[in-house]
Motif scaffolding. Structure first.
Motif, PDB file in Angstrom:
ATOM      1  N   ARG A   1      -4.319  10.356  15.403  1.00  0.00           N
ATOM      2  CA  ARG A   1      -5.512   9.745  16.012  1.00  0.00           C
ATOM      3  C   ARG A   1      -6.022  10.580  17.179  1.00  0.00           C
ATOM      4  O   ARG A   1      -7.227  10.812  17.310  1.00  0.00           O
ATOM      5  N   ALA A   2      -5.103  11.035  18.027  1.00  0.00           N
ATOM      6  CA  ALA A   2      -5.506  11.835  19.182  1.00  0.00           C
ATOM      7  C   ALA A   2      -6.168  13.129  18.740  1.00  0.00           C
ATOM      8  O   ALA A   2      -7.169  13.571  19.334  1.00  0.00           O
ATOM      9  N   PHE A   3      -5.644  13.727  17.676  1.00  0.00           N
ATOM     10  CA  PHE A   3      -6.244  14.969  17.168  1.00  0.00           C
ATOM     11  C   PHE A   3      -7.633  14.705  16.587  1.00  0.00           C
ATOM     12  O   PHE A   3      -8.587  15.437  16.866  1.00  0.00           O
ATOM     13  N   ALA A   4      -7.754  13.666  15.760  1.00  0.00           N
ATOM     14  CA  ALA A   4      -9.041  13.358  15.131  1.00  0.00           C
ATOM     15  C   ALA A   4     -10.098  13.009  16.175  1.00  0.00           C
ATOM     16  O   ALA A   4     -11.285  13.331  16.010  1.00  0.00           O
ATOM     17  N   ASP A   5      -9.682  12.363  17.262  1.00  0.00           N
ATOM     18  CA  ASP A   5     -10.628  12.020  18.323  1.00  0.00           C
ATOM     19  C   ASP A   5     -11.210  13.266  18.981  1.00  0.00           C
ATOM     20  O   ASP A   5     -12.341  13.243  19.475  1.00  0.00           O
ATOM     21  N   LYS A   6     -10.458  14.360  18.989  1.00  0.00           N
ATOM     22  CA  LYS A   6     -10.905  15.587  19.649  1.00  0.00           C
ATOM     23  C   LYS A   6     -11.611  16.543  18.694  1.00  0.00           C
ATOM     24  O   LYS A   6     -12.197  17.534  19.144  1.00  0.00           O
ATOM     25  N   HIS A   7     -11.533  16.277  17.389  1.00  0.00           N
ATOM     26  CA  HIS A   7     -12.098  17.196  16.404  1.00  0.00           C
ATOM     27  C   HIS A   7     -13.033  16.420  15.470  1.00  0.00           C
ATOM     28  O   HIS A   7     -12.572  15.692  14.581  1.00  0.00           O
ATOM     29  N   ALA A   8     -14.306  16.618  15.666  1.00  0.00           N
ATOM     30  CA  ALA A   8     -15.308  15.877  14.897  1.00  0.00           C
ATOM     31  C   ALA A   8     -15.255  16.205  13.412  1.00  0.00           C
ATOM     32  O   ALA A   8     -15.696  15.400  12.581  1.00  0.00           O
ATOM     33  N   ASP A   9     -14.721  17.377  13.059  1.00  0.00           N
ATOM     34  CA  ASP A   9     -14.673  17.778  11.650  1.00  0.00           C
ATOM     35  C   ASP A   9     -13.405  17.311  10.948  1.00  0.00           C
ATOM     36  O   ASP A   9     -13.189  17.617   9.772  1.00  0.00           O
ATOM     37  N   ALA A  10     -12.544  16.556  11.650  1.00  0.00           N
ATOM     38  CA  ALA A  10     -11.295  16.052  11.055  1.00  0.00           C
ATOM     39  C   ALA A  10     -11.486  14.613  10.608  1.00  0.00           C
ATOM     40  O   ALA A  10     -11.683  13.722  11.427  1.00  0.00           O
ATOM     41  N   HIS A  11     -11.423  14.394   9.304  1.00  0.00           N
ATOM     42  CA  HIS A  11     -11.629  13.058   8.735  1.00  0.00           C
ATOM     43  C   HIS A  11     -10.347  12.591   8.057  1.00  0.00           C
ATOM     44  O   HIS A  11      -9.827  13.264   7.148  1.00  0.00           O
ATOM     45  N   ALA A  12      -9.794  11.472   8.498  1.00  0.00           N
ATOM     46  CA  ALA A  12      -8.580  10.917   7.896  1.00  0.00           C
ATOM     47  C   ALA A  12      -8.924  10.200   6.598  1.00  0.00           C
ATOM     48  O   ALA A  12      -9.744   9.278   6.581  1.00  0.00           O
ATOM     49  N   ILE A  13      -8.320  10.635   5.507  1.00  0.00           N
ATOM     50  CA  ILE A  13      -8.570  10.050   4.187  1.00  0.00           C
ATOM     51  C   ILE A  13      -7.659   8.836   3.997  1.00  0.00           C
ATOM     52  O   ILE A  13      -6.451   8.895   4.239  1.00  0.00           O
ATOM     53  N   ALA A  14      -8.224   7.734   3.552  1.00  0.00           N
ATOM     54  CA  ALA A  14      -7.433   6.529   3.276  1.00  0.00           C
ATOM     55  C   ALA A  14      -6.753   6.668   1.913  1.00  0.00           C
ATOM     56  O   ALA A  14      -7.345   7.154   0.949  1.00  0.00           O
ATOM     57  N   PHE A  15      -5.513   6.256   1.841  1.00  0.00           N
ATOM     58  CA  PHE A  15      -4.768   6.283   0.574  1.00  0.00           C
ATOM     59  C   PHE A  15      -3.630   5.283   0.680  1.00  0.00           C
ATOM     60  O   PHE A  15      -3.354   4.731   1.750  1.00  0.00           O
ATOM     61  N   SER A  16      -2.960   5.044  -0.422  1.00  0.00           N
ATOM     62  CA  SER A  16      -1.785   4.173  -0.429  1.00  0.00           C
ATOM     63  C   SER A  16      -0.771   4.723  -1.413  1.00  0.00           C
ATOM     64  O   SER A  16      -1.114   5.492  -2.317  1.00  0.00           O
ATOM     65  N   LEU A  17       0.475   4.348  -1.222  1.00  0.00           N
ATOM     66  CA  LEU A  17       1.557   4.694  -2.128  1.00  0.00           C
ATOM     67  C   LEU A  17       2.209   3.400  -2.618  1.00  0.00           C
ATOM     68  O   LEU A  17       2.085   2.358  -1.968  1.00  0.00           O
ATOM     69  N   PRO A  18       2.889   3.445  -3.755  1.00  0.00           N
ATOM     70  CA  PRO A  18       3.481   2.209  -4.291  1.00  0.00           C
ATOM     71  C   PRO A  18       4.512   1.547  -3.378  1.00  0.00           C
ATOM     72  O   PRO A  18       4.746   0.345  -3.484  1.00  0.00           O
ATOM     73  N   ASP A  19       5.146   2.326  -2.509  1.00  0.00           N
ATOM     74  CA  ASP A  19       6.097   1.768  -1.542  1.00  0.00           C
ATOM     75  C   ASP A  19       5.654   2.139  -0.137  1.00  0.00           C
ATOM     76  O   ASP A  19       5.091   3.212   0.083  1.00  0.00           O
ATOM     77  N   GLY A  20       5.897   1.241   0.820  1.00  0.00           N
ATOM     78  CA  GLY A  20       5.589   1.555   2.205  1.00  0.00           C
ATOM     79  C   GLY A  20       4.550   0.640   2.803  1.00  0.00           C
ATOM     80  O   GLY A  20       4.263  -0.444   2.274  1.00  0.00           O
ATOM     81  N   HIS A  21       3.941   1.104   3.902  1.00  0.00           N
ATOM     82  CA  HIS A  21       3.066   0.260   4.708  1.00  0.00           C
ATOM     83  C   HIS A  21       1.853   1.052   5.184  1.00  0.00           C
ATOM     84  O   HIS A  21       1.955   2.240   5.525  1.00  0.00           O
ATOM     85  N   LEU A  22       0.734   0.383   5.230  1.00  0.00           N
ATOM     86  CA  LEU A  22      -0.482   1.002   5.746  1.00  0.00           C
ATOM     87  C   LEU A  22      -0.305   1.332   7.212  1.00  0.00           C
ATOM     88  O   LEU A  22       0.188   0.531   7.999  1.00  0.00           O
ATOM     89  N   ALA A  23      -0.692   2.545   7.597  1.00  0.00           N
ATOM     90  CA  ALA A  23      -0.688   2.957   8.999  1.00  0.00           C
ATOM     91  C   ALA A  23      -2.130   3.238   9.411  1.00  0.00           C
ATOM     92  O   ALA A  23      -3.031   3.283   8.580  1.00  0.00           O
ATOM     93  N   GLN A  24      -2.329   3.440  10.700  1.00  0.00           N
ATOM     94  CA  GLN A  24      -3.688   3.646  11.219  1.00  0.00           C
ATOM     95  C   GLN A  24      -3.771   4.939  12.025  1.00  0.00           C
ATOM     96  O   GLN A  24      -3.603   4.944  13.226  1.00  0.00           O
ATOM     97  N   PRO A  25      -4.050   6.080  11.338  1.00  0.00           N
ATOM     98  CA  PRO A  25      -4.296   6.247   9.909  1.00  0.00           C
ATOM     99  C   PRO A  25      -3.011   6.608   9.154  1.00  0.00           C
ATOM    100  O   PRO A  25      -1.961   6.775   9.750  1.00  0.00           O
ATOM    101  N   GLY A  26      -3.149   6.763   7.828  1.00  0.00           N
ATOM    102  CA  GLY A  26      -2.058   7.252   7.013  1.00  0.00           C
ATOM    103  C   GLY A  26      -1.226   6.159   6.377  1.00  0.00           C
ATOM    104  O   GLY A  26      -1.658   5.019   6.203  1.00  0.00           O
ATOM    105  N   TRP A  27       0.015   6.538   6.052  1.00  0.00           N
ATOM    106  CA  TRP A  27       0.919   5.656   5.312  1.00  0.00           C
ATOM    107  C   TRP A  27       2.342   5.898   5.795  1.00  0.00           C
ATOM    108  O   TRP A  27       2.757   7.047   5.973  1.00  0.00           O
ATOM    109  N   GLN A  28       3.072   4.805   6.027  1.00  0.00           N
ATOM    110  CA  GLN A  28       4.444   4.890   6.501  1.00  0.00           C
ATOM    111  C   GLN A  28       5.403   4.305   5.470  1.00  0.00           C
ATOM    112  O   GLN A  28       5.282   3.144   5.094  1.00  0.00           O
ATOM    113  N   ILE A  29       6.311   5.131   5.000  1.00  0.00           N
ATOM    114  CA  ILE A  29       7.441   4.642   4.219  1.00  0.00           C
ATOM    115  C   ILE A  29       8.584   4.415   5.195  1.00  0.00           C
ATOM    116  O   ILE A  29       8.974   5.339   5.921  1.00  0.00           O
ATOM    117  N   LEU A  30       9.093   3.207   5.243  1.00  0.00           N
ATOM    118  CA  LEU A  30      10.210   2.892   6.119  1.00  0.00           C
ATOM    119  C   LEU A  30      11.522   3.051   5.363  1.00  0.00           C
ATOM    120  O   LEU A  30      11.556   2.909   4.132  1.00  0.00           O
TER     121      LEU A  30
END
Length: 430
Positions: free
Chosen positions: A384-413
């Motif tokens: 998030r800190a990186f994307a806030d400083k770089h206007a050309d950085a766009h976080a793509i939303a995705f999901s995997l069959p296991d794990g949890h939605l993160a903001q941004p990204g995906w976390q497998i615990l």
């Protein structure tokens, strides 16, 4: 000396009290045991001793009038292992106690053999009382350092107990079929004929799961490079990178090379692997050679890419150095060595590498940010800190069959789908 428990006590004392890694300790002590069954017991004792140290180290303190940790570190570790044998490995009481007492003699501490016997017998008599006291605190209930138990509860309050429980369960052995040389189906058929139990992973295209650990070097196909050892959570990197034939790809912080090899197995790409540590870089080359793959290998700093030739990469895989808090079940000694004060320095390093690599990414290209951490400070906060400083950085939303939605990204615990803990984010340059 070839007493397995005595060697395990010496190894565990080095790991828990002197900061050695379990891998290094095993490399020193295992060759002293010619029998493979003794070596397997040694590994189980050292691994479970490290995994449960923070529980039974505290128990030993309750059982002793004067601590032995400083003056007799191997005997202190032996007492921890005695409790591990009784409570975790569930060996027969008599055999566990007798063998542990004999190990004290093998350590040339015959005067302490009676003390070892008395302490273990006292545990058996007062077991219920001591277990209740240990279970009263998360640190000793789950054998996690207090700072980490608190951090997990803060970042993942609903999953904290399940995560720490999963960290104390030995994971299954996961393999990856090398599709350049075989198919998963062919491997499974070969192993079935050899009486080796294995099955396909439910959603990873190249993943294979074995219910029990084994010496993979003795399995059919290992010497021929038909498969590699890689946890399923790590195998997801190749899916998210989505490499295509002809692309120029960078794997930064690449050692030991599992993800780089997987990318090369997926497509005909021009891959550069960068690793800061020259010794670890050799492991990348060894894996490439065994699997029959080729890449450009550079020893260099990913945060300061003076080694870059100026040609942009369509894909960058950044497997960032991290706290390794997501892989405690596979690397139990990490919980003994990691400190809360390590995290800010790691966050700074992760941020520096991300900033250093971004100019190397082509327009329309994707950077996959990966850690084997479950701490939000190293994961979402960095991205998030990186994307806030770089206007050309766009976080793509995705999901995997296991794990949890993160903001941004995906976390497998740890334990999700019986996988290791791992965080992923995908940034596209727009």
């Amino acid at each position: 000396m070839n007493d397995t428990r005595a060697l395990a006590a010496q190894a565990l004392a080095e790991v828990a009290l002197r900061g050695a890694s379990s891998r290094d300790a095993m490399e020193r002590y295992a060759p002293r045991l010619p029998d493979s069954r003794d070596r397997a017991l040694l590994m189980a004792l050292v691994s479970d001793g490290a995994r449960w140290w923070l529980r039974f180290d505290a128990a030993v303190d309750r059982l002793l009038e004067k601590p032995l940790r400083q003056k007799e570190p191997a005997i202190h570790a032996l007492l921890v292992l005695g409790l591990v044998q009784l409570e975790i490995l569930e060996l027969p009481d008599y055999a566990a106690v007798a063998a542990t007492v004999q190990a004290a003699r093998a350590l040339q501490r015959p005067r302490l053999a009676g003390l070892v016997n008395a302490v273990l017998r006292r545990w058996q008599r007062e077991r219920t009382e001591h277990l209740a006291a240990l279970d009263a605190k998360p640190q000793t209930r789950h054998a996690h350092p207090a700072w980490l138990a608190k951090a997990i509860a803060r970042d993942w309050p609903e999953q904290a107990d399940a995560v720490m429980t999963a960290n104390n369960i030995e994971p299954p052995l996961m393999l990856r079929a090398n599709r350049r040389r075989t198919t998963r189906e062919a491997l499974l058929a070969t192993w079935a004929a050899a009486g080796i139990e294995a099955g396909p992973h439910p959603w990873l295209a190249d993943g294979i799961v074995l219910p029990h650990s084994t010496d993979v070097t003795r399995m059919p196909g290992f010497a021929e490079g038909l498969f590699a050892v890689q946890d399923g959570a790590a195998q997801a990197a190749a899916d998210l990178a989505d490499v295509r034939d002809g692309q120029r790809v960078l794997d930064a912080c690449a050692a030991p090379g599992g993800k780089a090899c997987h990318l090369l197995e997926r497509a005909d790409i021009d891959l550069t692997a960068v690793e800061f540590d020259a010794g670890r870089a050799q492991r990348i080359q060894q894996n490439l050679d065994r699997l029959g793959l080729k890449a450009r290998l550079i020893v260099g700093d990913a945060s300061q890419p003076t080694w870059w030739d100026g040609k942009p990469f369509a894909r960058i895989l950044m497997d960032a150095p991290c706290s390794a808090t997501g892989v405690l079940r596979r690397r139990p000694d990490v919980r003994l060595h990691r400190r809360e004060t390590d995290i800010p320095a790691m966050v700074a390093q992760q941020s520096a590498i991300l900033a250093g690599l971004w100019p190397l990414l082509a327009q329309g290209g994707k950077l996959v940010y990966v850690t084997c951490s479950l701490l939000r400070a190293e994961n979402e906060a960095v991205v998030r800190a990186f994307a806030d400083k770089h206007a050309d950085a766009h976080a793509i939303a995705f999901s995997l069959p296991d794990g949890h939605l993160a903001q941004p990204g995906w976390q497998i615990l740890p334990g999700d789908g019986d996988l290791d803990g791992m965080y992923y984010a995908v940034l596209e340059k727009r």
